[in-house]
Design a protein around this motif. Sequence first.
Motif, PDB file in Angstrom:
ATOM      1  N   ALA A  30       0.848  -1.194   0.000  1.00  0.00           N
ATOM      2  CA  ALA A  30       0.000   0.000   0.000  1.00  0.00           C
ATOM      3  C   ALA A  30       0.875   1.233   0.000  1.00  0.00           C
ATOM      4  O   ALA A  30       1.875   1.291   0.717  1.00  0.00           O
ATOM      5  N   GLU A  31       0.489   2.190  -0.824  1.00  0.00           N
ATOM      6  CA  GLU A  31       1.142   3.485  -0.779  1.00  0.00           C
ATOM      7  C   GLU A  31       0.090   4.476  -0.293  1.00  0.00           C
ATOM      8  O   GLU A  31      -0.985   4.598  -0.889  1.00  0.00           O
ATOM      9  N   VAL A  32       0.399   5.151   0.820  1.00  0.00           N
ATOM     10  CA  VAL A  32      -0.619   5.951   1.493  1.00  0.00           C
ATOM     11  C   VAL A  32      -0.189   7.417   1.496  1.00  0.00           C
ATOM     12  O   VAL A  32       0.863   7.765   2.028  1.00  0.00           O
ATOM     13  N   GLU A  33      -1.043   8.243   0.909  1.00  0.00           N
ATOM     14  CA  GLU A  33      -0.705   9.664   0.763  1.00  0.00           C
ATOM     15  C   GLU A  33      -1.193  10.480   1.956  1.00  0.00           C
ATOM     16  O   GLU A  33      -1.749   9.939   2.918  1.00  0.00           O
ATOM     17  N   GLN A  34      -1.037  11.788   1.821  1.00  0.00           N
ATOM     18  CA  GLN A  34      -1.316  12.713   2.911  1.00  0.00           C
ATOM     19  C   GLN A  34      -2.720  12.515   3.508  1.00  0.00           C
ATOM     20  O   GLN A  34      -3.712  12.506   2.791  1.00  0.00           O
ATOM     21  N   GLU A  35      -2.767  12.378   4.825  1.00  0.00           N
ATOM     22  CA  GLU A  35      -4.021  12.249   5.580  1.00  0.00           C
ATOM     23  C   GLU A  35      -4.881  11.072   5.125  1.00  0.00           C
ATOM     24  O   GLU A  35      -6.053  10.994   5.463  1.00  0.00           O
ATOM     25  N   ALA A  36      -4.323  10.178   4.349  1.00  0.00           N
ATOM     26  CA  ALA A  36      -5.086   8.997   3.924  1.00  0.00           C
ATOM     27  C   ALA A  36      -4.882   7.872   4.949  1.00  0.00           C
ATOM     28  O   ALA A  36      -3.911   7.877   5.705  1.00  0.00           O
ATOM     29  N   THR A  37      -5.832   6.942   4.966  1.00  0.00           N
ATOM     30  CA  THR A  37      -5.778   5.834   5.913  1.00  0.00           C
ATOM     31  C   THR A  37      -5.970   4.518   5.187  1.00  0.00           C
ATOM     32  O   THR A  37      -6.920   4.371   4.410  1.00  0.00           O
ATOM     33  N   TRP A  38      -5.085   3.594   5.436  1.00  0.00           N
ATOM     34  CA  TRP A  38      -5.211   2.248   4.885  1.00  0.00           C
ATOM     35  C   TRP A  38      -5.201   1.285   6.061  1.00  0.00           C
ATOM     36  O   TRP A  38      -4.254   1.233   6.842  1.00  0.00           O
ATOM     37  N   ARG A  84       3.338 -11.361   2.740  1.00  0.00           N
ATOM     38  CA  ARG A  84       4.129 -10.180   3.063  1.00  0.00           C
ATOM     39  C   ARG A  84       3.249  -8.955   2.889  1.00  0.00           C
ATOM     40  O   ARG A  84       2.465  -8.868   1.937  1.00  0.00           O
ATOM     41  N   VAL A  85       3.363  -8.003   3.823  1.00  0.00           N
ATOM     42  CA  VAL A  85       2.564  -6.783   3.760  1.00  0.00           C
ATOM     43  C   VAL A  85       3.491  -5.580   3.897  1.00  0.00           C
ATOM     44  O   VAL A  85       4.208  -5.454   4.885  1.00  0.00           O
ATOM     45  N   ASP A  86       3.483  -4.733   2.891  1.00  0.00           N
ATOM     46  CA  ASP A  86       4.298  -3.517   2.929  1.00  0.00           C
ATOM     47  C   ASP A  86       3.381  -2.294   2.925  1.00  0.00           C
ATOM     48  O   ASP A  86       2.461  -2.233   2.107  1.00  0.00           O
ATOM     49  N   ALA A  87       3.650  -1.360   3.805  1.00  0.00           N
ATOM     50  CA  ALA A  87       2.920  -0.090   3.748  1.00  0.00           C
ATOM     51  C   ALA A  87       3.935   1.039   3.643  1.00  0.00           C
ATOM     52  O   ALA A  87       4.861   1.116   4.456  1.00  0.00           O
ATOM     53  N   ARG A  88       3.772   1.856   2.626  1.00  0.00           N
ATOM     54  CA  ARG A  88       4.637   3.031   2.483  1.00  0.00           C
ATOM     55  C   ARG A  88       3.804   4.267   2.789  1.00  0.00           C
ATOM     56  O   ARG A  88       2.860   4.590   2.062  1.00  0.00           O
ATOM     57  N   LEU A  89       4.150   4.928   3.894  1.00  0.00           N
ATOM     58  CA  LEU A  89       3.400   6.102   4.335  1.00  0.00           C
ATOM     59  C   LEU A  89       4.138   7.327   3.789  1.00  0.00           C
ATOM     60  O   LEU A  89       5.083   7.815   4.393  1.00  0.00           O
ATOM     61  N   VAL A  90       3.696   7.754   2.603  1.00  0.00           N
ATOM     62  CA  VAL A  90       4.491   8.737   1.863  1.00  0.00           C
ATOM     63  C   VAL A  90       3.987  10.174   2.019  1.00  0.00           C
ATOM     64  O   VAL A  90       4.685  11.110   1.622  1.00  0.00           O
ATOM     65  N   GLY A  91       2.776  10.342   2.586  1.00  0.00           N
ATOM     66  CA  GLY A  91       2.241  11.698   2.741  1.00  0.00           C
ATOM     67  C   GLY A  91       2.098  12.038   4.217  1.00  0.00           C
ATOM     68  O   GLY A  91       1.859  11.163   5.061  1.00  0.00           O
ATOM     69  N   ARG A  92       2.229  13.304   4.529  1.00  0.00           N
ATOM     70  CA  ARG A  92       2.137  13.726   5.920  1.00  0.00           C
ATOM     71  C   ARG A  92       0.800  13.306   6.523  1.00  0.00           C
ATOM     72  O   ARG A  92      -0.257  13.460   5.924  1.00  0.00           O
ATOM     73  N   GLY A  93       0.844  12.740   7.728  1.00  0.00           N
ATOM     74  CA  GLY A  93      -0.376  12.341   8.420  1.00  0.00           C
ATOM     75  C   GLY A  93      -0.992  11.054   7.905  1.00  0.00           C
ATOM     76  O   GLY A  93      -2.129  10.720   8.266  1.00  0.00           O
ATOM     77  N   ALA A  94      -0.259  10.307   7.086  1.00  0.00           N
ATOM     78  CA  ALA A  94      -0.801   9.035   6.580  1.00  0.00           C
ATOM     79  C   ALA A  94      -0.808   7.977   7.677  1.00  0.00           C
ATOM     80  O   ALA A  94       0.039   7.982   8.571  1.00  0.00           O
ATOM     81  N   THR A  95      -1.793   7.066   7.591  1.00  0.00           N
ATOM     82  CA  THR A  95      -1.908   5.988   8.576  1.00  0.00           C
ATOM     83  C   THR A  95      -1.988   4.649   7.859  1.00  0.00           C
ATOM     84  O   THR A  95      -2.724   4.512   6.878  1.00  0.00           O
ATOM     85  N   GLY A  96      -1.247   3.661   8.349  1.00  0.00           N
ATOM     86  CA  GLY A  96      -1.338   2.301   7.812  1.00  0.00           C
ATOM     87  C   GLY A  96      -1.350   1.307   8.957  1.00  0.00           C
ATOM     88  O   GLY A  96      -0.416   1.269   9.758  1.00  0.00           O
ATOM     89  N   THR A  97      -2.425   0.544   9.077  1.00  0.00           N
ATOM     90  CA  THR A  97      -2.476  -0.437  10.164  1.00  0.00           C
ATOM     91  C   THR A  97      -2.739  -1.831   9.592  1.00  0.00           C
ATOM     92  O   THR A  97      -3.386  -1.968   8.548  1.00  0.00           O
ATOM     93  N   ASP A 110       4.710  12.811  10.746  1.00  0.00           N
ATOM     94  CA  ASP A 110       3.405  12.602  11.392  1.00  0.00           C
ATOM     95  C   ASP A 110       2.651  11.393  10.848  1.00  0.00           C
ATOM     96  O   ASP A 110       1.429  11.390  10.759  1.00  0.00           O
ATOM     97  N   THR A 111       3.364  10.366  10.477  1.00  0.00           N
ATOM     98  CA  THR A 111       2.702   9.160   9.977  1.00  0.00           C
ATOM     99  C   THR A 111       2.565   8.140  11.109  1.00  0.00           C
ATOM    100  O   THR A 111       3.336   8.141  12.063  1.00  0.00           O
ATOM    101  N   THR A 112       1.559   7.276  10.968  1.00  0.00           N
ATOM    102  CA  THR A 112       1.235   6.330  12.034  1.00  0.00           C
ATOM    103  C   THR A 112       1.133   4.923  11.459  1.00  0.00           C
ATOM    104  O   THR A 112       0.455   4.713  10.459  1.00  0.00           O
TER     105      THR A 112
END
Lengths: 426, 247
Positions: A230-238, A253-266, A291-293
Motif C-alpha cells: 500500500a502506498e498511502v498519501e497525505q491524511e489517507a488511511t489504509w 508479506r505486507v508492505d505499507a509506504r506512508l508517503v504523505g504527511r499524516g498518513a496511517t497504515g495499520t 506525522d505518519t502512524t
Amino acid sequence: MSNELFTLEASADLGGPDWLKAFRDSAAKVAAGTPAPSPELEGWRYSRVEEVSTAGHQPVSGAGASGVPSAVSRYLSELGDLAGHVISVDGQIVEIFLSDEVPDGVTVGLAESAESMRVGESEPTDAFAAWNAALSTAPLVISVPRGADIAAPIAVFNHVTQPSSAVFPRLLVTSGENSSVAILEVFSSEDIRSLVVPVTEFSATRASRINHTVVQDLGPQMQQIAFTGAEVEQEATWRSAIAALGGDYARQRVDARLVGRGATGTVAAAYLGSADQMIDLRTFQEHVAQDTTSELYFKGALADRSNSVYTGMARIHSNARGSSADQANRVIKLSEDAWAESVPNLEIHNNDVRCAHASAVGPVDRDQRFYLESRGVPTRAAERLIVDGFFDDALSHFPVPEVVTLVSSRVDELLNREVAHLEGRT
Amino acid sequence: MSELVIEGLHARVSEREILRGLSMTVRSGEVHALMGPNGSGKSTLSHVLMGKPGYEVTGGTVTLDGVDLLELTTPERAAAGLFLAMQYPTEVPGVGVAEVIEEAFVATGRDPSGVPALLASEADALGIEPTLLERSLNVDLSGGEKKRSDTLQMAVLAPRIALLDEIDSGLDVDALRSVSRRVERATSQGFAGSEPLGVLAITHYTRLLEELHPDFVHIFVDGRIVESGGPELADRLEASGYAAWIN
C-alpha cells in the motif's frame, strides 16, 4: 543471474491484448533475472520457500474455468451485504457483479493499460512478485473516484481447482481523493496441492480511506506466497486485516509506504496453524513522511506440529518526525510440538518519534486457566475462553463482522482438535 | 449442613515442605480466620485446597461432605461447592465475567440464561458499576474492584465453602465493608435459599476481622495451626503480634 521458478515461454503463451503481452514479456525478463529466494536471505529466513521452488507447479493458462465453485457460493451467502463481487477461478474471471448502490465512476474490471498494472514505479519485491506480473492471466483493477463513498465491501474471490498448478491473482485498488472503500479478498481452493501467488496493491490518494480484509482459507495442501502493498498519501488511511487460516505453507508479506504527511497504515492479523502447517508473515512499514502512524496487531494460535514466522520492520525515515510506530505479535502454542518465531524490528532515523514493539510466544497462561477453573469452568472451556479472548484485540480491528465469526469458529475447531491432549493434562 | 474437613495436610512446592500437618474443620455458617505472618504458607493452603498445579500433597486428607477433594480436578472441586477468592485475581484479557459464570453453570447442569440478571442484581448490592461487567476479567481494575468482582462471582456461583485469601489486601474501607457485608449475609442466610456459607478467611491483618466477625481464629505458623480459639485470640494477636507463637 536467472531463476528456474517459471519460464519465459509460460508467460509468452498467455493471451490478451497487445499491451498486456508486451507488459508480461518485459515483466518475464525481469522475473527471470531475479534470483529465486532462499532461506539464507534475511526476508526468507525460517521459510519453506525451497519446497515451493522445487514443487514444479505449472502456471495456469486460463482454459477450463466455468461456474461458481460451491466454496465461493457458501462465502457469498454467509458474508452479508456486499457492494459487489468478483469471482476468479484458476486465474479466470467467471463473474463480476456491482450493486446498484455503488456510486457512478467506480470501476471493477480487467486492467486496460500497462499504467494500471502497478502503483507508481514500484518494482516487484522478489522473484515471485515479479513472476506474478509476467504470469497473471486476468489482472484486476478497482478504481474509486474522488469523493465516492462505498460502505459495504467489494469482495474478490480467488478459488483454485487445478492440481499442481500455479495461479497468479493480481489486483490493484486506487482510491481517489477523499473517497472511501472496503475491499475483501477471499482465497480458497479444492483439496489439492497447488500454488497461489497473489499480488495486491493499493494506492490511497490524499485523504482517502481504504479498509482491506484478507481471508486466506486455502485447502490444507496448498502453498501460498502473497504480497500486499500500500502506498498511502497525505491524511489517507489504509487499514488491513488478515485472517490466515489455511494452506500447508502460507506466506503473506505486507508492505505499507506512508508517503504523505499524516498518513496511517495499520495491519491486524489473526492466524491459526494445525497439523504441519506453516504460516509465514512479514511486514514492512516505511514511514517516509512526517506525522505518519503505523500499527500492527498480530495474534496467532498454533496446534499440533504447526509453525509460524513473524518478522516485521518499521523504518522511520529521517524526514518522518512526529511519527508513531507500534508492532505487536503474540502467539499461543496449543501444543508442545508447535513452534513460532517472532522478530519485530525497528529502524529509526529521526529522534522525534514514538515507537514500541512487543512479542510473546507461549502456551495458554497457566494462571489464567487456573483462575477460570477455580470458578468451575472445565479445562477445555477455560482454554477456549482464554484463546477467544486472546484474539479479541486483533479481531476488534477487523471491519467485516462475518470474518470475525469465521475466525472464532476456527479457533473452536482448533481447540477441539487438542481435546485429547488437554484431557490428559492436569 | 456442609463440612470441609482437613486432616494432617502436608504439601510442598518445588521440594520445599510448606504445609506440615494442618487440620481444621469448616462447617456451614461458620467463619474461620486463619492468621499467620507473611511467608508462613497461608496462600499455599488456599492453592492446595483448590488444586493449583505445582503444589504436591504429600500427606493427609481433605474432604467436602465426605467427598475426597484431593482426587478431583480444580473445576470438579468448584462444582463440589468450593470457591476461592484469590489474593491476586488473575487478569484474563478478552474474557467477561458473564461468559465465565455461564460456562460454570453449564458445567454443573444449571440454567445459564439467568446469569446476566443475577450478575446485575449482585453487582448492585456490591456497589459495582454495571460497565465493569462488560470489561475483561480483572484487566485494568483497581485492587478494590478486583476483590468486589471476585465477591460478585462467589455470590452468583453460590458455593458451600468459600476460601477468601487475603481478601482485604488492596481494599479501601468502603470496599472492605461492602465485601464483608456480602460475605456475612451469605454466612447467615446462604445464597437464595441454600444452606449458609462456610468461610475460611486467610489473612495477615486483624483489620478484616473487625468487619468479618469470625467465630474461630487459628494462628498458623510454620505450616501448621499452633493455636485455635474464639475472637479473643485475634485481640491477643493484635496486642502482641506473632512473636508469641514463633519459636
